[in-house]
Design a protein around this motif. Structure first.
Motif, short mmCIF file in Angstrom:
data_model
loop_
_atom_site.label_atom_id
_atom_site.label_comp_id
_atom_site.label_asym_id
_atom_site.label_seq_id
_atom_site.Cartn_x
_atom_site.Cartn_y
_atom_site.Cartn_z
N ARG A 187 4.39 9.44 11.61
CA ARG A 187 4.15 8.62 10.41
C ARG A 187 2.66 8.37 10.21
NH1 ARG A 187 6.90 9.47 6.67
NH2 ARG A 187 5.82 7.76 5.64
N TYR A 204 8.46 13.14 -4.23
CA TYR A 204 9.47 12.42 -3.45
C TYR A 204 9.55 10.94 -3.82
CZ TYR A 204 8.58 16.62 -0.71
OH TYR A 204 8.40 17.92 -0.32
N GLU A 205 8.71 10.52 -4.74
CA GLU A 205 8.67 9.09 -5.08
C GLU A 205 9.96 8.61 -5.73
OE1 GLU A 205 5.11 8.58 -7.31
OE2 GLU A 205 3.83 8.52 -5.52
N LEU A 208 12.01 6.92 -3.20
CA LEU A 208 11.53 5.57 -2.92
C LEU A 208 11.92 4.62 -4.04
CD1 LEU A 208 9.91 3.97 -0.83
CD2 LEU A 208 7.86 4.50 -2.16
N ASN A 209 11.85 5.10 -5.28
CA ASN A 209 12.19 4.27 -6.44
C ASN A 209 13.66 3.87 -6.44
OD1 ASN A 209 9.55 4.44 -7.33
ND2 ASN A 209 9.94 6.19 -8.67
N ASP A 212 15.58 3.88 -1.36
CA ASP A 212 15.96 4.57 -0.13
C ASP A 212 14.71 4.80 0.72
OD1 ASP A 212 17.06 6.04 1.89
OD2 ASP A 212 17.76 7.70 0.62
N ILE A 213 14.26 3.76 1.39
CA ILE A 213 13.04 3.87 2.20
C ILE A 213 13.26 4.81 3.38
CG2 ILE A 213 11.44 2.56 3.64
CD1 ILE A 213 11.99 0.12 1.89
N GLU A 214 14.44 4.74 3.98
CA GLU A 214 14.73 5.61 5.12
C GLU A 214 14.70 7.08 4.70
OE1 GLU A 214 18.48 6.69 8.05
OE2 GLU A 214 18.31 4.66 7.26
N PHE A 216 13.14 8.34 2.17
CA PHE A 216 11.76 8.67 1.80
C PHE A 216 10.93 8.99 3.04
CE2 PHE A 216 7.37 7.25 1.07
CZ PHE A 216 7.02 8.06 0.01
N ASN A 217 11.03 8.16 4.05
CA ASN A 217 10.28 8.40 5.28
C ASN A 217 10.71 9.69 5.96
OD1 ASN A 217 8.79 6.06 4.95
ND2 ASN A 217 10.10 4.83 6.27
N THR A 220 9.50 12.86 3.66
CA THR A 220 8.05 13.04 3.66
C THR A 220 7.55 13.46 5.04
OG1 THR A 220 7.75 10.64 3.96
CG2 THR A 220 7.58 11.52 1.72
#
Length: 285
Positions: A187, A204-205, A208-209, A212-214, A216-217, A220
């Motif tokens: 990271r 990929y934003e 995130l929008n 779904d933070i998981e 997205f991480n 990426t």
């Protein structure tokens, strides 16, 4: 004089015996190496995935439409990543291989693309996973493209094998590859590339929008790891580097501009994997 003759003969016999033992050892090692890639197994007990092949601890499942020639090619590409070289750390490699088996890590192979199976719909034509413990530890498909040029098909295979290696197996075994941990090496290296405008994550934003933070991480991290590895391997021609998403195209440039990523590569990837020969890959596809 007779004593000298007897000693000489004894030495010669010992030398011959030693050579014979060495030849036998090399032969046995060759047989073991050739057996690492298993046979394609037909098995209808894994939901929609009717065939699989085992290679270097990884099980590769294929959907029915995938050609019989493509499955062993994917397995061979993965196998080539485990050739020996001067940087390999056998302890780390063994840890990696053990993690694959114990956690039922697997790779899926399909035909043409997700649209063929309506994977983006609410009612896809195939199940997500083979079942029987092969459920959670997977990521993308590898797609067989019947009309693709050589470089595109090679890139497809390499990219998604590396996604499985880094985002699944490495993440399970090595804390520095834990993409869920904001302070992990992967990271921190990813963020360094983003902040320096070397890695563009705008595509990929949308993930995130959606909140779904998981996801997205994960995506990426896996895409960044792929770009780093193929750059270190000198695959810029096959992988179309530099490009809009990743603006570095050589190992020397990566080392200079992204020291965290280079260090992560040297400390893990380089000790476990070997870059397959590009010319040989081109001859395969």
């Amino acid at each position: 004089i007779l004593t000298i003759i007897f000693i000489s003969c004894g030495s010669a016999e010992d030398e011959i015996a030693s050579l014979e033992k060495e030849v036998e050892t090399i032969s046995n090692e060759s047989e073991e190496t050739s057996s690492i890639i298993g046979e394609v197994v037909e098995d209808d007990s894994f939901d929609d995935f009717t065939r699989y092949i085992d290679v270097e601890g990884l099980r590769i499942f294929a959907l029915p439409e995938v050609s019989s020639e493509f499955i062993p090619k994917v397995a061979e590409v993965y196998h080539l990543m485990f050739e020996e070289n001067e940087y390999i750390d056998q302890t780390m490699r063994s840890r990696y291989l053990k993690t694959l088996k114990e956690n039922f890590v697997f790779q899926r192979v399909g035909y043409v693309g997700p649209e063929y199976y309506r994977l983006d719909s609410n009612s896809p034509n195939v199940d997500c996973c083979p079942g029987k413990q092969y459920e959670d530890n997977h990521t993308d498909y590898i797609w067989e493209y019947p009309d693709a040029n050589t470089d595109r098909q090679i890139n497809e295979v390499i990219e998604h094998l590396l996604h499985t290696v880094t985002t699944v197996a490495f993440a399970l075994e090595f804390p520095e590859w834990d993409w869920e941990n904001p302070n992990s090496d992967i990271r921190l290296a990813t963020n360094e590339a983003i902040e320096k405008n070397i890695y563009d994550i705008s595509s990929y934003e949308e993930i995130l929008n959606r909140g779904d933070i998981e996801g997205f991480n994960r995506v990426t991290s896996q895409e960044f790891a792929y770009w780093v590895i193929v750059t270190e391997w000198g695959y810029d021609d096959i992988c179309n580097l530099p490009n809009g998403e990743f603006s570095i195209s050589s190992a020397s440039e990566l080392e200079a501009k992204l020291p965290l990523a280079h260090k992560l590569y040297v400390n893990t990837v380089q000790k476990i994997l070997t870059p397959p020969d590009k010319n040989y890959l081109k001859s395969m596809f």
